[in-house]
Design an enzyme around this catalytic site. Structure first.
Site, PDB file in Angstrom:
ATOM      1  N   TYR A 125      -1.419  -0.112  10.064  1.00  0.00           N
ATOM      2  CA  TYR A 125      -1.743  -0.771   8.798  1.00  0.00           C
ATOM      3  C   TYR A 125      -0.552  -0.651   7.835  1.00  0.00           C
ATOM      4  CZ  TYR A 125      -3.645  -1.317   4.117  1.00  0.00           C
ATOM      5  OH  TYR A 125      -3.824  -1.686   2.811  1.00  0.00           O
TER       6      TYR A 125
ATOM      7  N   THR B 284       0.811  -1.216   0.000  1.00  0.00           N
ATOM      8  CA  THR B 284       0.000   0.000   0.000  1.00  0.00           C
ATOM      9  C   THR B 284       0.848   1.272   0.000  1.00  0.00           C
ATOM     10  OG1 THR B 284      -1.499   1.307   1.389  1.00  0.00           O
ATOM     11  CG2 THR B 284      -0.138  -0.289   2.522  1.00  0.00           C
TER      12      THR B 284
END
Ligand code: UDP
Length: 327
Positions: A141, A117
């Site tokens: 995350y 990501t």
């Protein structure tokens, strides 16, 4: 037919990947614990229910299906949740991926495509984010995804695990045939929440902060159509099959849109009002995340043909109105 193990194949991106893999002549085997995924989304190949942390179950699935490669989508992926429950993110994402990677290596399955990501980059004021930008994630995350990237590098050095890492920007849209689409419970993503507000399924969208240092004060993101995104994964498999070596690719278009711009586009695509209220900033959000890289286009031959806001919202709107999963 070549078999690919798709972890998270019952989720939003994984289910679209299974459709693209099947269309490209592969057999996608979905491995999913159905905590956030949907059994109804598994339409394009066999299903094996299991958890990333369950090594025995993984060994069994590798032995049964003998996949040529792994596409690893399964992960917890919400920034807000990661801020509140970092332990779950480290355990599920990092320990889970490590377990999967060890099982793959033990089974001799040494081609690995990983969904990472742009949240691994963190905040970089007015800097173009390319694959060489230093990674400084702002939340658990992004940090968990960066850690998995490091694990892949170590396993390549020690065990020859070839890998392609894709760093996604903001994924949106749905299969234009509406066979699969985005369905999270609870939903936290901008486009589906906005469509629910437009459709009266929620009172209003909350815009998280209008005091950012951007032209209209709202956060800027680089939105990529989920079908373009998964096409890149199929190209990534081809890259590994051709023995081109491990590589990192950003998947974004290089165009950023603010939350207000997304609202404006949705109004014009749906021809409906977008009820919204302004709220405070959401913890962990970066001001601006836009890809500055054309590496995927130049090296993989990737063309993000559907990744314009109108097409993404049109496809998401079609899915919103016509598609759903029961379980
Ligand atoms: N956003 C918002 N309201 C919402 C959900 C998201 O204003 O209810 C904003 C969010 O702050 C971010 C952008 O929309 O700037 C995209 O957020 P999303 O959660 O869809 O993806 P993320 O950027 O976290 O991967």
């Amino acid at each position: 037919m070549t078999t690919i193990l798709v972890t998270g194949g019952a989720g939003y991106i994984g289910s679209h990947a299974c459709k693209a893999l099947k269309a490209a002549g592969y057999t996608p085997v979905t491995y999913d614990n159905l905590v956030t995924g949907w059994r109804d989304a598994v339409k394009f190949g066999p299903f094996e229910q299991g958890d990333l942390l369950d090594r025995a179950r993984l060994d069994q699935v590798f032995a049964t299906h003998k996949p040529a490669a792994v596409m690893h989508f399964a992960a917890l992926s919400q920034v807000g949740e990661a801020m509140a429950e970092p332990g779950r993110y480290w355990r599920n994402n990092v320990e889970g991926s490590l377990t999967l990677i060890e099982a793959a290596v033990a089974a001799g399955c040494l081609d690995f495509v990983f969904s990472s990501t742009c949240a691994t980059y963190g905040e970089h004021d007015n800097v173009v984010l390319d694959e060489n930008t230093p990674q400084a994630p702002l939340n658990a995350y992004g940090a968990s995804k960066r850690a998995i990237e490091d694990i892949l590098r170590d396993f390549e050095a020690a065990h020859g695990l070839r890998h392609v890492i894709f760093r996604y920007f903001n994924v949106a849209g749905a299969d234009p045939e509406a066979e699969v689409g985005e369905h999270h419970r609870p939903e936290t993503h901008l486009v589906p929440l906005m469509l629910e507000a437009i459709d009266g399924q929620r009172d209003a969208l909350t815009v998280f902060g209008t005091d950012y240092d951007t032209p209209d004060g709202t956060c800027i993101r680089d939105y990529v159509h989920v079908c373009d995104l998964v096409d890149a994964h199929v190209l990534g498999l081809g890259w590994l099959e051709q023995d081109k070596g491990s590589r990192v690719f950003n998947l974004g278009t290089g165009s950023g849109f603010s939350v207000r711009e997304v609202i404006d586009h949705s109004r014009s695509v749906t021809n409906r009002d977008v009820p919204y209220v302004v709220g405070p900033r959401r913890g962990g959000d970066c001001t601006k995340l836009v890809s500055g890289s054309v590496r995927a286009e130049q090296e993989l031959g990737w063309t993000p043909a559907r990744s314009n806001l109108s097409t993404m919202i049109e496809d998401a709107w079609r899915w919103h109105r016509t598609g759903h999963y029961e379980s």
